[in-house]
Write a protein that holds these residues in place. Structure first.
Motif, mmCIF file in Angstrom:
data_model
loop_
_atom_site.group_PDB
_atom_site.id
_atom_site.type_symbol
_atom_site.label_atom_id
_atom_site.label_comp_id
_atom_site.label_asym_id
_atom_site.label_seq_id
_atom_site.Cartn_x
_atom_site.Cartn_y
_atom_site.Cartn_z
ATOM 1 N N ASP A 1 0.809 -1.224 0.000
ATOM 2 C CA ASP A 1 0.000 0.000 0.000
ATOM 3 C C ASP A 1 0.840 1.270 0.000
ATOM 4 O O ASP A 1 0.331 2.367 0.266
ATOM 5 C CB ASP A 1 -0.922 0.003 1.221
ATOM 6 C CG ASP A 1 -1.996 -1.057 1.129
ATOM 7 O OD1 ASP A 1 -2.335 -1.452 -0.002
ATOM 8 O OD2 ASP A 1 -2.490 -1.512 2.181
ATOM 9 N N GLN A 2 2.140 1.158 -0.300
ATOM 10 C CA GLN A 2 2.993 2.349 -0.353
ATOM 11 C C GLN A 2 2.513 3.334 -1.416
ATOM 12 O O GLN A 2 2.516 4.555 -1.201
ATOM 13 C CB GLN A 2 4.444 1.937 -0.624
ATOM 14 C CG GLN A 2 5.119 1.204 0.522
ATOM 15 C CD GLN A 2 5.450 2.122 1.682
ATOM 16 O OE1 GLN A 2 5.567 3.335 1.529
ATOM 17 N NE2 GLN A 2 5.564 1.540 2.873
ATOM 18 N N ASP A 3 2.073 2.806 -2.543
ATOM 19 C CA ASP A 3 1.584 3.695 -3.609
ATOM 20 C C ASP A 3 0.312 4.410 -3.188
ATOM 21 O O ASP A 3 0.094 5.578 -3.547
ATOM 22 C CB ASP A 3 1.326 2.882 -4.886
ATOM 23 C CG ASP A 3 2.614 2.414 -5.533
ATOM 24 O OD1 ASP A 3 3.686 2.948 -5.176
ATOM 25 O OD2 ASP A 3 2.553 1.500 -6.375
ATOM 26 N N VAL A 4 -0.523 3.716 -2.428
ATOM 27 C CA VAL A 4 -1.755 4.341 -1.947
ATOM 28 C C VAL A 4 -1.423 5.530 -1.060
ATOM 29 O O VAL A 4 -1.995 6.623 -1.197
ATOM 30 C CB VAL A 4 -2.614 3.312 -1.168
ATOM 31 C CG1 VAL A 4 -3.837 3.986 -0.558
ATOM 32 C CG2 VAL A 4 -3.032 2.173 -2.071
ATOM 33 N N TYR A 5 -0.460 5.347 -0.134
ATOM 34 C CA TYR A 5 -0.086 6.440 0.769
ATOM 35 C C TYR A 5 0.582 7.568 0.000
ATOM 36 O O TYR A 5 0.362 8.757 0.291
ATOM 37 C CB TYR A 5 0.843 5.927 1.866
ATOM 38 C CG TYR A 5 1.361 7.031 2.752
ATOM 39 C CD1 TYR A 5 0.512 7.683 3.639
ATOM 40 C CD2 TYR A 5 2.692 7.440 2.696
ATOM 41 C CE1 TYR A 5 0.966 8.719 4.438
ATOM 42 C CE2 TYR A 5 3.157 8.464 3.491
ATOM 43 C CZ TYR A 5 2.296 9.111 4.364
ATOM 44 O OH TYR A 5 2.749 10.137 5.148
ATOM 45 N N TYR A 6 1.418 7.226 -0.977
ATOM 46 C CA TYR A 6 2.105 8.268 -1.759
ATOM 47 C C TYR A 6 1.089 9.182 -2.440
ATOM 48 O O TYR A 6 1.211 10.425 -2.370
ATOM 49 C CB TYR A 6 3.014 7.614 -2.795
ATOM 50 C CG TYR A 6 3.612 8.609 -3.779
ATOM 51 C CD1 TYR A 6 4.709 9.389 -3.421
ATOM 52 C CD2 TYR A 6 3.060 8.773 -5.046
ATOM 53 C CE1 TYR A 6 5.242 10.312 -4.312
ATOM 54 C CE2 TYR A 6 3.592 9.690 -5.938
ATOM 55 C CZ TYR A 6 4.679 10.466 -5.576
ATOM 56 O OH TYR A 6 5.186 11.387 -6.453
ATOM 57 N N MET A 7 0.094 8.620 -3.110
ATOM 58 C CA MET A 7 -0.917 9.427 -3.785
ATOM 59 C C MET A 7 -1.766 10.203 -2.776
ATOM 60 O O MET A 7 -2.141 11.358 -3.022
ATOM 61 C CB MET A 7 -1.806 8.530 -4.648
ATOM 62 C CG MET A 7 -1.081 7.838 -5.778
ATOM 63 S SD MET A 7 -0.226 9.010 -6.876
ATOM 64 C CE MET A 7 -1.618 9.973 -7.484
ATOM 65 N N PHE A 8 -2.049 9.583 -1.636
ATOM 66 C CA PHE A 8 -2.821 10.250 -0.583
ATOM 67 C C PHE A 8 -2.071 11.487 -0.087
ATOM 68 O O PHE A 8 -2.623 12.592 0.016
ATOM 69 C CB PHE A 8 -3.046 9.255 0.559
ATOM 70 C CG PHE A 8 -3.484 9.860 1.854
ATOM 71 C CD1 PHE A 8 -4.801 10.222 2.055
ATOM 72 C CD2 PHE A 8 -2.574 10.059 2.890
ATOM 73 C CE1 PHE A 8 -5.210 10.778 3.257
ATOM 74 C CE2 PHE A 8 -2.970 10.609 4.088
ATOM 75 C CZ PHE A 8 -4.287 10.969 4.281
ATOM 76 N N ARG A 9 -0.779 11.356 0.227
ATOM 77 C CA ARG A 9 0.021 12.475 0.743
ATOM 78 C C ARG A 9 0.224 13.544 -0.318
ATOM 79 O O ARG A 9 0.195 14.750 -0.026
ATOM 80 C CB ARG A 9 1.374 11.937 1.230
ATOM 81 C CG ARG A 9 2.226 12.937 1.987
ATOM 82 C CD ARG A 9 3.430 12.231 2.608
ATOM 83 N NE ARG A 9 4.199 13.147 3.410
ATOM 84 C CZ ARG A 9 5.128 13.985 2.940
ATOM 85 N NH1 ARG A 9 5.398 14.002 1.645
ATOM 86 N NH2 ARG A 9 5.791 14.784 3.763
ATOM 87 N N LYS A 10 0.397 13.107 -1.566
ATOM 88 C CA LYS A 10 0.605 14.059 -2.661
ATOM 89 C C LYS A 10 -0.626 14.955 -2.825
ATOM 90 O O LYS A 10 -0.510 16.182 -2.943
ATOM 91 C CB LYS A 10 0.879 13.283 -3.946
ATOM 92 C CG LYS A 10 1.230 14.126 -5.159
ATOM 93 C CD LYS A 10 1.649 13.219 -6.311
ATOM 94 C CE LYS A 10 2.096 14.036 -7.525
ATOM 95 N NZ LYS A 10 0.989 14.759 -8.152
ATOM 96 N N ARG A 11 -1.813 14.347 -2.841
ATOM 97 C CA ARG A 11 -3.045 15.148 -2.968
ATOM 98 C C ARG A 11 -3.223 16.076 -1.766
ATOM 99 O O ARG A 11 -3.664 17.220 -1.911
ATOM 100 C CB ARG A 11 -4.259 14.219 -3.089
ATOM 101 C CG ARG A 11 -4.344 13.463 -4.388
ATOM 102 C CD ARG A 11 -5.716 12.810 -4.550
ATOM 103 N NE ARG A 11 -6.032 11.928 -3.439
ATOM 104 C CZ ARG A 11 -5.748 10.639 -3.409
ATOM 105 N NH1 ARG A 11 -5.118 10.084 -4.451
ATOM 106 N NH2 ARG A 11 -6.064 9.893 -2.366
#
Length: 720
Positions: A161-171
């Protein structure tokens, strides 16, 4: 009043002098303006100056007094103001202390709410490091706060789920708007849990740095429930697809119709098809079934009557299928508010029913016997051919084991190998000798096939059995007679050859009376031998070409036995044998009837008596006993001969087995030891099998000879 900056001593003196000078000037000005009330001219100059000075001083004093009074008022006013300010300060101090207490309480409450909240709170800096966590976060991760602070949040997120967190933090940082996501977090012990994360960004009040404030909730159980629900929906859809079962709903108030995915598949239409027009839906049914479904649906909607129909439906691609359609009205306050139902594709079942009907008809009318058992060999079904062959009805045999038919003619290993073959899933084929309900034996060709279910597990065995008793009898008899008759013919041929030699000698030298008697005896024995061979051959021919049911008639067996005994006694006398025959027929009714062929029954009796006579020494007795029990007629013939070797007794129960060596066979019919059990008892066995009877051969209980028993099925009726 103080200005906030104190003057030095010299400066103070300078200011005081300037003030005094100013005061004096104002006093002098005031004296100058005042009018004198008496003449001063009479005063000497010194007195005038002194008076002037006194007046100025007086005025200065008055002015100073006024200033002092004014100052006093100002001081009193300032004092009052100071007192008021003091009171205000004291009030402000009390308010400040109260605010401080409230702030302290608020901080304690905030601390409790923050740390003891049921959800986790954490702060993350722009660099991704954790700044602060509450107690719940510590509990969720199973780690103390000091082990979490200054740790990268990404180290606590599952790799998947690293990609999920990356997109979450980016937004979150790009938009500054609240964001939410679901991801898996990793506890200190390495285990994972599902978490819901909601976050906002703000600036730190002191450092003005951007901080992410996040709320973390453990959603493992809701996630499991959600996944379970999704799996249930997927499973339900798969079950509907595999079972070809669809659901539908009709709302009476709106006329709206809803279909599940499987209903679309059954009709062969896409999801773009609108099922809300009931008439269009009914139009999918076969024209001959449209009236039935139209009437059923209308009565369900208008009168609340449920229906369950099996109809033909034509799919969009013109494929014709069978469906089962079910409608269940839902009634509220006496009105039909909706109709729910199911539609099931039963094409395979219908086709199977048709095939099963055909198969059942074929099995029922098959000439061969059919037996169906479960996986343990318990009989579940037999067809009419089996009932006719064995005498057992379906009601009698159902629930029984096929071992009920065992004849005792096969070794235990025979059945073990048979069972091992079919239990391994292979087909077994072979010949079996079984026993009928009436006790008679029969031979059948049998094929046993295992039936497996979808998993490969054996659930049934199907046996197809053809009664080949007659064929087996005839084949074995032909094989036997091929050997026996060849040797039977040797003796009469040798005697004919002897007779020919005597006739040749008579032509040259003539014959003596003794030689003439020898020639005559040889001729008679040869004719007798040929007659027995012809009769045996005729018997085989008759059994080969004739259906026993067409040749059988009701025979009064009592008289058949009596006639055979009378003829045997005559033959004993003709053969000059000294043998007694004792008869006991009290157990047999004179009206007892058996179904059979008169000639064959007599031949069986004659051959059995002939063997008893041949193996009974002169001076001994043959005992014949006849009885009937309503099921069978038993004729026991016991001799006082040598008996049968014990080791060969069991072999005689095998059809057509002979104790005689065909190469040393004798044809003497009533001569002592003039022949063995060969041809005679073989013919008897053929006849008994042909009549569905039984031949039993044993030694007498007292070991004084052999006991042969003929058992004929009795009709149960007696002649008047």
């Amino acid at each position: 009043m103080m200005t906030g900056k104190q003057a030095g001593p010299d400066e103070e003196d300078s200011q005081s002098n300037a003030s005094a000078q100013g005061l004096r000037k104002r006093a002098e000005e005031k004296v100058r303006k005042a009018k004198s009330h008496f003449a001063e001219s009479w005063l000497p100059p010194t007195a005038r100056e002194l008076l002037h000075e006194l007046r100025v001083s007086q005025i200065e004093l008055e002015m100073q007094n006024e200033e002092l009074l004014l100052k006093q008022e100002e001081l009193e006013t300032s004092r009052d103001e100071l007192l008021l300010k003091q009171e205000e300060l004291e009030t402000s101090r009390d308010e400040l202390l109260l605010k401080q207490e409230e702030l302290k309480n608020s901080r304690e409450k905030y601390f409790d709410l923050y740390n003891l909240a049921p959800v986790g709170y954490l702060s993350v800096g722009e660099d991704g490091l954790i700044l602060d966590v509450n107690n719940t976060i510590s509990t969720l991760f199973g780690a103390a706060k000091n082990l979490l602070i200054n740790k990268p949040l990404t180290s606590l997120i599952a790799y998947a789920d690293q990609d999920v967190y990356y997109m979450f933090r980016k937004r979150l940082f790009e938009t500054g708007k609240p964001q939410a996501c679901e991801l898996r977090l990793v506890r200190r012990d390495g285990s994972q849990f599902w978490a819901g994360m909601e976050a906002t960004v703000s600036r730190d009040a002191q450092s003005r740095a951007i901080v992410c404030q996040a709320v973390v909730s453990d959603i493992t159980e809701p996630k499991k429930a959600q996944n379970s629900l999704q799996e249930t929906h997927s499973l339900l859809d798969e079950v509907q697809r595999l079972s070809k079962l669809g659901g539908w709903k009709y709302e009476s108030s709106t006329g709206h119709i809803t279909w599940t995915d499987e209903v679309y598949r059954i009709h062969g239409v896409g999801k773009d098809y609108d099922p809300s027009d009931a008439n269009n839906n009914i139009g999918f049914y076969s024209p001959e079934d449209i009236p039935a479904i139209s009437r059923a649906f209308a009565r369900a909607v208008n009168y609340g009557e449920p229906y369950d129909l099996e109809l033909r439906l034509i799919r969009k691609n013109a494929e014709r299928i069978w469906v089962r359609t079910i409608g269940k009205p839902v009634i509220e306050s006496g009105k039909v508010v909706r109709v729910t139902g199911n539609i099931i594709d039963i094409t395979d079942r219908k086709r199977a029913e048709i095939e099963n009907t055909r198969l059942a008809t074929a099995v029922t009318h098959a000439a061969d016997a059919v037996v169906i058992t479960d996986a343990e060999g318990v009989i579940e079904y037999v067809n009419p051919a089996f009932e006719k062959t064995t005498g057992y009805s379906l009601a009698e045999i159902r629930g029984q084991n096929p071992r009920l038919l065992k004849s005792g003619q096969h070794e235990k290993t025979f059945y073990e190998e048979l069972w091992e073959t079919i239990k391994s899933g292979r087909v077994w084929r072979g010949a079996v000798v079984n026993r009928k309900k009436d006790g008679s034996l029969y031979e059948e060709e049998m094929t046993i096939s295992p039936i497996a279910d979808a998993t490969g597990a054996i659930v049934n065995f199907v046996a197809v059995k053809r009664d080949n008793t007659r064929e087996a009898i005839l084949k074995k008899s032909r094989d036997y007679f091929t050997t026996i008759t060849a040797h039977e013919l040797r003796t009469p041929l040798m005697k004919l050859l002897l007779l020919k030699n005597m006739l040749d000698q008579a032509q040259t030298a003539g014959l003596t009376d003794e030689q003439m008697q020898t020639a005559q005896r040889a001729l008679l024995e040869a004719v007798s031998s040929f007659d027995r061979i012809v009769k045996a051959t005729s018997l085989i021919s008759d059994m080969s070409l004739t259906d026993p049911d067409k040749r059988f008639g009701g025979e009064l067996i009592y008289y058949n036995v009596a006639e055979a005994l009378e003829e045997a006694q005559d033959s004993i006398a003709e053969a000059r044998r000294n043998i007694a025959v004792e008869t006991d027929m009290t157990g047999l009714s004179r009206g007892a009837v058996v179904m059979g062929n008169h000639v064959m029954i007599r031949q069986a009796l004659d051959e059995t008596l002939s063997n008893a006579i041949k193996y009974t020494p002169d001076g001994k007795t043959i005992r014949v006993r006849a009885s009937g029990d309503g099921v069978s007629v038993h004729i026991e013939i016991a001799d006082e001969g040598l008996g049968i070797p014990e080791e060969r007794l069991e072999d005689l129960l095998i059809p057509y087995y002979s104790l005689e060596d065909p190469l040393n066979h004798s044809t003497g019919r009533y001569k002592f030891q003039g022949g063995g059990l060969g041809l005679g008892l073989t013919v008897v066995k053929l006849i008994m099998d042909y009549h569905k009877g039984r031949l039993a051969i044993a030694n007498r209980p007292d070991r004084s000879g052999a006991l042969v028993t003929l058992s004929f099925p009795q009709t149960g009726e007696e002649a008047l």
